[in-house]
Design an enzyme around this catalytic site. Structure first.
Site, PDB file in Angstrom:
ATOM      1  N   GLY A  69       2.862 -60.838  16.938  1.00 22.11           N
ATOM      2  CA  GLY A  69       1.884 -60.331  17.506  1.00 22.11           C
ATOM      3  C   GLY A  69       1.480 -61.053  18.837  1.00 22.11           C
ATOM      4  O   GLY A  69       2.411 -61.546  19.382  1.00 22.11           O
ATOM      5  N   GLY A  84       5.789 -64.352  20.380  1.00 19.01           N
ATOM      6  CA  GLY A  84       5.789 -62.852  20.576  1.00 19.01           C
ATOM      7  C   GLY A  84       6.463 -61.946  19.802  1.00 19.01           C
ATOM      8  O   GLY A  84       6.231 -60.686  20.183  1.00 19.01           O
ATOM      9  N   PRO A 111       5.606 -59.511  25.399  1.00 21.25           N
ATOM     10  CA  PRO A 111       4.313 -60.499  26.102  1.00 21.25           C
ATOM     11  C   PRO A 111       4.718 -61.374  27.015  1.00 21.25           C
ATOM     12  O   PRO A 111       5.628 -61.772  27.010  1.00 21.25           O
ATOM     13  CB  PRO A 111       3.938 -61.055  24.834  1.00 21.25           C
ATOM     14  N   TYR A 122      15.522 -85.495  26.453  1.00 19.45           N
ATOM     15  CA  TYR A 122      15.389 -84.233  27.270  1.00 19.45           C
ATOM     16  C   TYR A 122      16.741 -84.668  28.458  1.00 19.45           C
ATOM     17  O   TYR A 122      16.586 -85.699  29.155  1.00 19.45           O
ATOM     18  CB  TYR A 122      13.878 -84.356  28.078  1.00 19.45           C
TER      19      TYR A 122
END
Lengths: 537, 537
Positions: free
Chosen positions: B261, B258, B124, B443
C-alpha cells in the site's frame, strides 16, 4: 497451579482483616457462592478423538505424553480470568479431548502437521494464565480439539554473553528462565502478575508487559528472534537487533496468540543481574498530579526500573491491606519507584526531581519494599474475594497522555453505571504501571457485590466498557491480549482491512483453521466452498 | 535534486586536493568515464498509457498533476544508487509512462483503485533517494507503469504537545518536517544521509535509521501510527504506544517499501528541540577497541545522541579530506559522540568513562563538530568520484556484537577478492553508526578503479558480498532496505514460509500486483490461472 484457582494451594490466603472490615462499607452485604465442585466430581464429555488419531499422536510424542484423564483435561480447560474460575466451579464443564505434550520444536511441528492432516483443532497452552479466553477448548469446524501443552520445551538453549542474548524454550516459565540465566549472571527482568506460572512463549504470543517495563521494556521489545512451527511450515526469524530487510515478521507472531503457529523458541535481550536495588515511594495530592509526574519521567528520561501510580481508591485499599486503616481513610494517590542496574543514584535523583516538580512527596523506601514483597499476591487475593462472594476482575487499556484522563473517566463511569444497573455496588481501583514517552497504560481492578448471575452481568458490563474504551481512543488491551473475550472488538480497533490482513496470513499458514479457533479473529465464513479445503474432519 | 546525480547542483563539489592526491596511491590510474548524456538528449519510449487512462488519472488529481514530459519521467526513473547514476548517463533510458501527483490520502486511494481496475503498475515515489532499486519503473505483468509522486502530501496535520506526538503527511521531506515542528518547539531528530530530500513516508516504508539513532532510535521506533491507502481498502493504525491487541499491523507496513500500500500519513514521537549540543571526538588504537567501547556504551546506557566509530581506513580518508594528510598516515580508529537534550553532562561523563575503559582517548570537540558540519556531503563526494572515474558505492548490514568482527572481515575480504578478480584495486572503509544492546550496524564505503563495465562488475561482486553477509549471520540490510537489488536474498534471510507470509498479505491487499512490481519479493507465478484475476491490462 490449582485446577480451579490461582497458584499454589499452600499459599491460598484468607482475606486480611482490614479488607473484610472494609468490604461491607464498600459493597454492602454480599452472598457467598455455592461451594465449588470437587475435581473428581466434575463431568466432562468423553474424548472425541478416534483410537487411530490417538495412536498417531502417541507415535509423535510418546504414549506417556498423550493424556486422557479428566483431571488433565480439566487442568487445560481454560485460563485464569474470573469467568474462567467461575466456570471451573460448575458440575459439568467443557474440556479439550486430550492433552498432548511435545518435547521440542520438531515434535511440535509433527503434531501440527498431523492435526492439519486430520482436522483436529489445537489450543497451544503454556502456563495456562490467559485472562482473555485464549485457552478455551474450542473445536471450530473440527470434530475434536487437543490442548498442546508446551511445558516440556523448557531450557536455556543458547547464551551469547558478549551480545547479551539468550535463547529460551517457549515452555520455560518465568522463574525457570530467571534461574537458568542467573546461573550465568544474567537476568531477563520480565515480571508480570502471571510470572510464577506463565511461559516465555506465552509472553511472546500475548505481548505481555511486566512490572520492570520502565527499565527493560515490554516483552515485545526484549525479543530479538523467534522459532515458530506452523501447520504448513516453519520459520526462524531475527538475525540482527535492527534491520530493514522488509517488514519485521517477528512482529507478525508477537501477539498472534497461537492463531498462526506455535512459538517454540525465543531469542531475547538479557542483561547482567543487577547488583543493587533502591526503592522509593511517593504520595501525590491526586491521580492527575501523579500522572503528570509519570509523564515527565517518561519524556525526560528519568530512568526508573519500576514506576507505578495508584489512584486514590487503590491507595486506600493497599494501605488497608497493610493494616493501616487510618491512613487508608486519608485522601491522595501514591507511587512506587524502584531502581536497579547502572547509574542508580543519577537516575533516582533525576526521577525524584521530576516527581517533586509534579507535587510529589517522597515517603521513603518502606511502602515500595512492601509492594515488591507482595507483588505476585494479587491473584490469591482475588480468589479469596470470590470465595467471600465478592466479584473481582481486572481490565486494562492504554492511550496517549492527552487522552488518559478522559479514558479513565469513561471506563470508571461505565463500570459504575453498568454494575449499578444490575443492582451491584462496586469499588473500582486504577493504576498506571507502564509508561511511554507518548502515553501510558491504565489497569482497573473492580470489586462488586453481584448477587445474581455474575457471569452474565459481567459479560454485559465488560462489553459496555470495551465500547467505551474504543470510543475514548484506547486500545482494547495493553497487555492482557485479545483472546476470545476481546475478539469482537478487534475489527473496530484495526479496521476491516486490518482484519483482512490477519485472515490472509492465517489462510496461508493454517488453511484448515486448526489453531486456536475463535481467538483474535472470528472463524472465516466458507465464502468459496469450491476452492476452500474441506473443514470436515 | 539533480536529475542524474545527488542534490543541489550549486553544491556540487570538486574532489578535495588531498583526496585527489590519495587516489592514485590507493587505486592506481583510473579512467574517466564518457561524458554523461544531457537531459534533453536522452531517449525514452513514448508513454504507454491510453488517452482514456490519462483522462481518468487527470479526473482524480487534476490535469496539472499528470506529467508526461521526458524530463519529469526521467526525474522519476529511479533512485540514487551508483548503478542508478550510471544508468542516468546512458543515451537511452527506461522511465515510468507518466508522473502522477495526488494531493492527499483520498486522491492516493482513488489513484490506486483506478490503477487496480485498469491494470496499471504504480511505483510510490517520495524523495527519490532509494539506493536499492526500490524505484525502478517496472511494469510487472501490466502494460504501463506510473510514478506516484507523493510530495504534495506534505504538512504537519496534527500536533499533540502534551503527548509529544505529531502527524505528518508522508510526502513531507526531512527539512520540511523539522521546520514545521520547530515552529512549535519540537523536533523529530531523524537524520539519515538522505535527510535533505527523503520523505517521512519513505523513512517509514524503508525502515531507515538516522545519525541520532543512539538518542532517539531508528525510524521504526519513532512511529506510533500510520494511515495507509491500498488498492483494495485503507487503514488507520495505532491508538496507543503499547498494545497487545493482536500482532502490530503498523509493523506490516514499516519496511513494506510500497508493495502492500501507500503510506499517506505517519504519527510520530517527537521531542522538544534540544537547547544544547555537546561534541566530543575520540581515538582508539584500532577498530576492535572502539567496537568494544561502543558495545559497553550500548549495554550500560551511556546515553549519547550520536555515536559513530570509523575504522582505520575511513579515519585516514576523513583526515585527508580535512587536509590533515600527515595525520591520515597515522594508524588508529576514531569515534564521534554528540549529546543533546536532558542530562547532557551526566551522559557525557558516563559515556566517556565507558569509552576510556575500552582504550579510548578523547580528542576534544573539533573533529566531531567537523563531522556534523559535513554530515550530508557524502553523496556529493560520491558524484565527484564518479566523474573522476572512481567507482564509489556503499553497502550496509548489522548483526550481534559477537558476530560483528567476522562479518566485517567476510565483507571486506569478499570485496577485495571480487574486485581484484576483475582487475580493480579497491579501498574499503567501514563504520559503525547504529548501536543496540545486542549488536550494531556496519556501513562500508567502497572505492575502486573498475576499468571495464563497472555495472556488471559491481553486480557480480555485490552478489558475492550479499552471500557472504548472510553466511556470516548478518542481515541483508540494516537501513537501506530490500528494493529490487536485495530481493533475491530475502528468501535466505526470512525463509520460504516468511516469503509465503509476504505474498499472502500482498495477494490480499494488491491482488493484481500493481504496487512496485519486483520490489522486496519476486512476482508470484500465476499458479492457479482459473482463480487468479487477469493480469492483462
Amino acid at each position: 497451579m490449582r485446577w480451579n484457582g490461582w497458584g499454589d494451594p499452600a499459599k491460598a490466603k484468607d482475606l486480611p482483616l482490614a479488607v473484610r472490615t472494609l468490604l461491607p462499607l464498600l459493597l454492602g452485604r454480599v452472598r457467598r457462592p455455592a461451594p465449588a465442585a470437587e475435581l473428581d466430581a466434575v463431568r466432562v464429555a468423553p474424548p472425541a478423538l478416534t483410537a487411530e488419531e490417538l495412536d498417531a499422536l502417541r507415535a509423535v510424542v510418546g504414549e506417556a505424553h498423550v493424556e486422557l484423564s479428566a483431571e488433565a483435561r480439566l487442568r487445560h480447560a481454560g485460563g485464569r480470568s474470573t469467568p474462567d474460575l467461575l466456570r471451573r466451579r460448575a458440575p459439568e464443564q467443557l474440556a479439550p479431548d486430550a492433552v498432548v505434550r511435545p518435547a521440542d520444536h520438531g515434535e511440535v511441528l509433527a503434531c501440527l502437521e498431523l492435526a492439519h492432516a486430520r482436522g483436529i483443532a489445537v489450543i497451544p497452552f503454556g502456563g495456562g494464565t490467559s485472562v482473555v479466553g485464549a485457552l478455551d477448548p474450542e473445536r471450530g469446524a473440527h470434530h475434536a480439539v487437543v490442548s498442546l501443552d508446551l511445558r516440556r520445551l523448557t531450557g536455556l538453549l543458547a547464551l551469547d554473553e558478549l551480545s547479551g542474548e539468550a535463547v529460551l524454550g517457549a515452555g520455560t516459565t518465568g522463574p525457570e528462565a530467571e534461574a537458568l540465566l542467573a546461573a550465568h549472571g544474567f537476568e531477563l527482568g520480565h515480571y508480570p502478575q502471571s510470572f510464577r506460572y506463565a511461559t516465555i512463549g506465552g509472553f511472546a504470543a500475548a505481548r505481555s508487559s511486566g512490572q520492570n517495563s520502565a527499565g527493560y521494556g515490554r516483552f515485545d521489545t526484549m525479543v530479538t528472534g523467534l522459532r515458530v512451527a506452523t501447520p504448513t511450515g516453519e520459520l526462524e526469524l531475527g538475525r540482527s537487533p535492527g534491520s530493514a530487510a522488509g517488514p519485521d515478521l517477528v512482529r507478525v507472531f508477537l501477539g498472534s496468540e497461537g492463531i498462526f503457529g506455535v512459538i517454540t523458541e525465543v531469542r531475547l535481550r538479557v542483561h547482567p543481574v543487577p547488583r543493587e536495588r533502591v526503592f522509593e515511594a511517593w504520595t501525590f495530592p491526586d491521580f492527575a498530579a501523579g500522572a503528570e509526574g509519570l509523564r515527565r519521567v517518561a519524556q525526560h528520561g528519568g530512568g526508573p526500573t519500576v514506576i507505578r501510580l495508584s489512584d486514590e481508591a487503590e491507595t486506600a485499599v493497599s494501605l488497608a491491606q497493610l493494616g493501616k486503616l487510618g491512613k487508608a481513610l486519608a485522601k491522595g494517590a501514591s507511587a512506587v519507584t524502584v531502581y536497579e542496574g547502572d547509574g542508580i543514584e543519577e537516575r533516582r535523583a533525576r526521577t525524584s526531581e521530576l516527581l517533586r516538580a509534579a507535587a510529589g512527596t517522597s515517603s521513603g523506601a518502606g511502602a515500595a519494599a512492601d509492594w515488591l514483597a507482595g507483588r505476585f499476591d494479587g491473584p490469591y487475593l482475588r480468589d479469596a474475594l470470590l470465595d467471600a462472594g465478592v466479584f473481582c476482575e481486572t481490565l486494562e487499556t492504554a492511550t496517549t497522555w492527552s487522552k488518559l484522563p478522559a479514558l479513565r473517566e469513561a471506563v470508571e463511569r461505565t463500570l459504575r453505571d453498568g454494575l449499578g444497573a444490575a443492582g451491584a455496588k462496586s469499588y473500582v481501583m486504577c493504576h498506571v504501571s507502564h509508561i511511554y514517552p507518548t502515553g501510558a497504560s491504565l489497569y482497573f481492578t473492580v470489586l462488586a457485590g453481584i448477587r445474581e448471575e455474575p457471569l452474565g452481568v459481567w459479560e454485559r458490563v465488560k462489553a459496555e466498557v470495551n465500547d467505551a474504551i474504543l470510543a475514548a481512543g484506547g486500545t482494547i488491551s495493553h497487555h492482557h491480549a485479545v483472546g476470545r473475550d476481546h475478539a469482537p472488538w478487534l475489527p473496530s480497533e484495526i479496521g476491516e482491512t486490518g482484519i483482512r490482513i490477519l485472515r490472509a496470513i492465517k489462510r496461508e499458514l493454517d488453511p484448515r483453521a486448526i489453531l486456536n479457533p475463535g481467538a483474535v479473529i472470528a472463524a472465516e465464513p466458507a465464502a468459496h466452498p469450491a476452492s476452500a479445503p474441506s473443514r470436515e474432519g
